[in-house]
Design a protein around this motif. Structure first.
Motif, short mmCIF file in Angstrom:
data_model
loop_
_atom_site.label_atom_id
_atom_site.label_comp_id
_atom_site.label_asym_id
_atom_site.label_seq_id
_atom_site.Cartn_x
_atom_site.Cartn_y
_atom_site.Cartn_z
N ILE A 88 0.77 -1.03 0.22
CA ILE A 88 -0.55 -0.30 0.07
C ILE A 88 0.18 1.00 -0.17
CG2 ILE A 88 -1.74 -0.69 0.58
CD1 ILE A 88 -1.31 0.37 3.97
N PRO A 89 0.15 2.59 -0.66
CA PRO A 89 1.46 3.43 -0.75
C PRO A 89 1.06 4.40 0.50
CG PRO A 89 -0.81 3.73 -1.22
CD PRO A 89 -0.87 2.21 -0.87
N TYR A 90 2.56 5.18 0.71
CA TYR A 90 2.94 5.81 2.31
C TYR A 90 1.25 6.38 2.27
CZ TYR A 90 7.40 3.64 3.39
OH TYR A 90 8.43 2.88 4.05
N PRO A 91 1.91 7.54 3.46
CA PRO A 91 0.68 8.00 3.95
C PRO A 91 1.04 9.74 3.10
CG PRO A 91 1.13 7.47 5.97
CD PRO A 91 2.21 6.90 4.82
N ALA A 92 2.01 9.89 2.66
CA ALA A 92 2.75 10.57 1.92
C ALA A 92 1.67 11.09 0.76
CB ALA A 92 4.05 10.93 1.99
N ASP B 102 -5.97 9.57 -2.01
CA ASP B 102 -6.55 9.16 -2.93
C ASP B 102 -5.89 8.03 -2.90
OD1 ASP B 102 -8.53 11.04 -2.84
OD2 ASP B 102 -7.70 12.47 -4.29
N ALA B 103 -4.59 8.03 -3.39
CA ALA B 103 -3.51 7.13 -3.86
C ALA B 103 -4.12 5.59 -2.37
CB ALA B 103 -2.64 7.23 -3.44
N GLU C 16 -0.63 6.41 9.92
CA GLU C 16 -1.51 6.10 8.63
C GLU C 16 -2.68 6.00 9.18
OE1 GLU C 16 -0.98 1.82 7.56
OE2 GLU C 16 -1.31 1.34 9.91
N LEU C 17 -2.89 6.29 10.76
CA LEU C 17 -4.48 6.28 10.95
C LEU C 17 -5.46 7.20 10.83
CD1 LEU C 17 -4.59 5.16 14.83
CD2 LEU C 17 -4.64 4.13 13.13
N TYR C 18 -4.50 8.67 10.51
CA TYR C 18 -5.67 9.48 9.95
C TYR C 18 -6.09 9.21 8.34
CZ TYR C 18 -7.12 14.43 9.27
OH TYR C 18 -7.66 15.27 9.16
N SER C 19 -4.78 8.87 7.65
CA SER C 19 -5.67 7.95 6.48
C SER C 19 -6.97 7.19 6.53
CB SER C 19 -4.47 8.02 5.99
OG SER C 19 -3.58 8.97 5.72
N PHE C 20 -6.66 6.15 7.68
CA PHE C 20 -7.36 4.86 7.39
C PHE C 20 -9.00 6.00 8.36
CE2 PHE C 20 -4.14 2.43 7.02
CZ PHE C 20 -4.74 1.24 5.95
N MET C 21 -8.85 6.41 8.77
CA MET C 21 -9.49 7.73 9.71
C MET C 21 -10.94 8.40 8.45
SD MET C 21 -8.47 8.64 12.98
CE MET C 21 -9.32 9.69 13.84
N ALA D 49 13.52 17.25 11.41
CA ALA D 49 14.36 16.93 9.11
C ALA D 49 13.42 15.30 8.90
CB ALA D 49 15.87 17.07 9.17
N LYS D 50 13.67 14.68 10.03
CA LYS D 50 13.14 13.10 10.04
C LYS D 50 10.94 13.40 9.94
CE LYS D 50 13.49 8.78 10.73
NZ LYS D 50 14.48 7.81 12.51
N TRP D 51 10.40 14.00 11.17
CA TRP D 51 9.15 13.83 11.16
C TRP D 51 9.05 14.92 11.03
CZ3 TRP D 51 8.35 9.42 10.70
CH2 TRP D 51 9.12 7.80 11.24
N GLY D 52 9.22 16.11 10.51
CA GLY D 52 8.51 17.35 10.91
C GLY D 52 8.61 18.26 11.82
N LEU D 53 7.57 19.16 11.88
CA LEU D 53 7.25 20.02 13.24
C LEU D 53 5.61 20.25 13.37
CD1 LEU D 53 9.00 23.27 11.06
CD2 LEU D 53 10.48 21.79 13.18
N PRO D 54 5.50 20.18 13.95
CA PRO D 54 6.27 21.25 14.88
C PRO D 54 6.98 19.83 16.12
CG PRO D 54 3.93 20.19 16.29
CD PRO D 54 4.02 19.93 14.62
N VAL D 55 7.37 19.93 16.84
CA VAL D 55 8.77 19.14 17.93
C VAL D 55 8.37 19.06 19.37
CG1 VAL D 55 11.11 18.41 18.71
CG2 VAL D 55 10.58 18.75 16.12
#
Lengths: 82, 363
Positions: free
Chosen positions: B78-82, B86-87, B111-116, B206-212
């Protein structure tokens, strides 16, 4: 001093506290003291027994037992004082 | 339960058969920081009330669960959440068309947000999920945890949300060193001074984005609770565990089930107050004074779920039944003093399998 009633004590001196998940290994003397506490014996009785059994001055045993009770309290293996 | 004639039997005794349910499961990456999928599947395979056919959903071709054919019947990429919802939707429609899963259990925070978002659509295709609501998902988020603690009367360490490295210096005066620097999805580091805090901020953003998130470090012992809420305030399952062996990534490699009334009361209060729907994991720190601080809430089944199964609470099974709209009574007990000890295992896999999943996206 009373031993936590939920404490699981094995014959080989392994102790498990189900509330915290911690486990300990008691040496033969610690195991004997814990066993006596579980039977409801008083501190005085324990001092007397250790002193007689190991031929140690009562005052020395009292001090060491006081330290040992502190350890039992710290690790929540005991529940209350006399 | 379904009763049917045992036609192949030599006597006339009725044989009890269980319904066969097809369940799609993500999180097959049973690595050093493992996804929960394989443990979830082990629970499902041991379900008392149904038999299962497992469809694995994988992001990478080297997720070990793909090749565990005794656990997973068929796997699809399955495609990554990024890649966007739609994908994922398009891919899931293809998989559903072929495999017709009854239930889908997503196991990653990210991935939860996409499945929700897709839950209602998936329902119309006959696929059932049992996930937290958007409100529950958002309010328990690391960035909202201090507010969450106040609202629900649960002790939470002081924390701040940082979106710019320049804010760290000001905030570091509000917290005492050491403090935690946490990514919004994963990763956490202990910073002992300002320089370390800034380095970890850059690494995590850099890895997970903001915020921290900057959170006060609490000295103590780590305890986790796995649980399941029915969405009406009832705790269906709850098993607390003390971490016995922790990896350099902070994951429990061994743990033991404990019986702490305070911890159970805190868990029930959490479920009752939030009316939590679905599985969850509470990460707590117990101070030497016996006070619990809630460090994180993970809105999904954790990787150590098989301990819960082993001590008498099959959470994957209960979650599946709830997803299917069945009535599930709360578990009332579990075995105390049982350990889980994780281990690494080398599988030998034929290259052709790796080729098939890599090129065709299914195996």
């Amino acid at each position: 001093m009373k031993i936590n009633k939920d404490l699981a004590i094995s014959e080989n001196g392994f102790l498990f506290n189900p509330a915290t998940g911690e486990s300990f290994t008691a040496n033969p003397m610690a195991f004997e003291i814990i066993r006596m506490l579980k039977e409801g014996q008083s501190g005085e009785k324990i001092v007397e027994w250790v002193s007689r059994h190991y031929l140690v001055e009562k005052s020395t045993v009292e001090k060491d037992l006081h330290d040992f009770f502190g350890l039992l309290r710290l690790h929540q293996l005991s529940v209350e004082n006399d | 339960m379904i009763f049917s004639d045992c036609s192949g039997c030599t006597n006339s005794v009725l044989k009890m058969t269980k319904p066969l349910i097809t369940i799609a499961v993500t999180g097959l990456n049973a690595i050093d920081s493992p996804g929960p999928g394989v443990a979830v599947i082990r629970g499902l395979r041991e379900a008392a009330s149904f038999d299962v056919r497992i469809i694995g959903l994988a992001y990478e071709s080297l997720e070990p669960g793909i090749y565990m054919h005794h656990l997973v019947d068929r796997t699809y990429h399955i495609p990554y959440p990024a890649a966007g919802i739609d994908a994922l939707k398009e891919r899931l429609e293809y998989i559903i068309g072929k495999e017709k899963p009854d239930v889908l259990i997503p196991n990653f925070d990210a991935e939860l947000y996409s499945f929700m978002k897709l839950e209602k659509h998936l329902n119309t295709l006959g696929v059932h999920l049992f996930l937290p609501t958007f409100e529950q998902f958002e309010e328990r988020h690391k960035v909202n945890l201090p507010e969450f603690g106040k609202k629900h009367g649960i002790d939470v360490p002081p924390g701040f949300v940082v979106s710019d490295a320049s804010e760290i210096f000001t905030i570091s005066k509000e917290l005492e060193f050491p403090f935690m620097v946490k990514g919004k999805w994963y990763d956490a580091f202990v910073a002992y001074n300002f320089e370390q805090a800034r380095t970890y901020f850059n690494k995590i953003s850099a890895k997970w984005g903001l915020p921290v998130v900057l959170q006060q470090y609490i000295h103590g012992t780590e305890y986790n609770v796995i649980g399941l809420g029915d969405g009406a305030g009832n705790t269906i399952a709850a098993v607390p565990m003390r971490k016995q062996y922790i990896t350099d990534k902070g994951k429990a490699w061994a743990g033991i089930s404990v019986d702490d009334k305070k911890l159970m009361a805190l868990t029930r209060r959490f479920v009752e107050s939030t009316k939590w729907r679905g599985a969850f994991e509470l990460e707590l720190m117990r101070t030497n004074q016996g006070k619990y601080y809630l460090m994180e809430i993970n809105p999904r089944i954790p990787a150590w779920v098989y301990l819960a199964v082993g001590v008498g609470q099959n959470i994957p099974e209960a979650l599946t039944l709830l997803a299917l709209g069945k009535e599930v009574l709360p578990f009332e007990k579990y075995d105390v003093g049982k350990l889980f000890i994780r281990y690494a295992f080398d599988m030998i896999v034929d290259r052709s399998e790796f080729e098939t999943i890599s090129s065709a996206g299914e195996l």
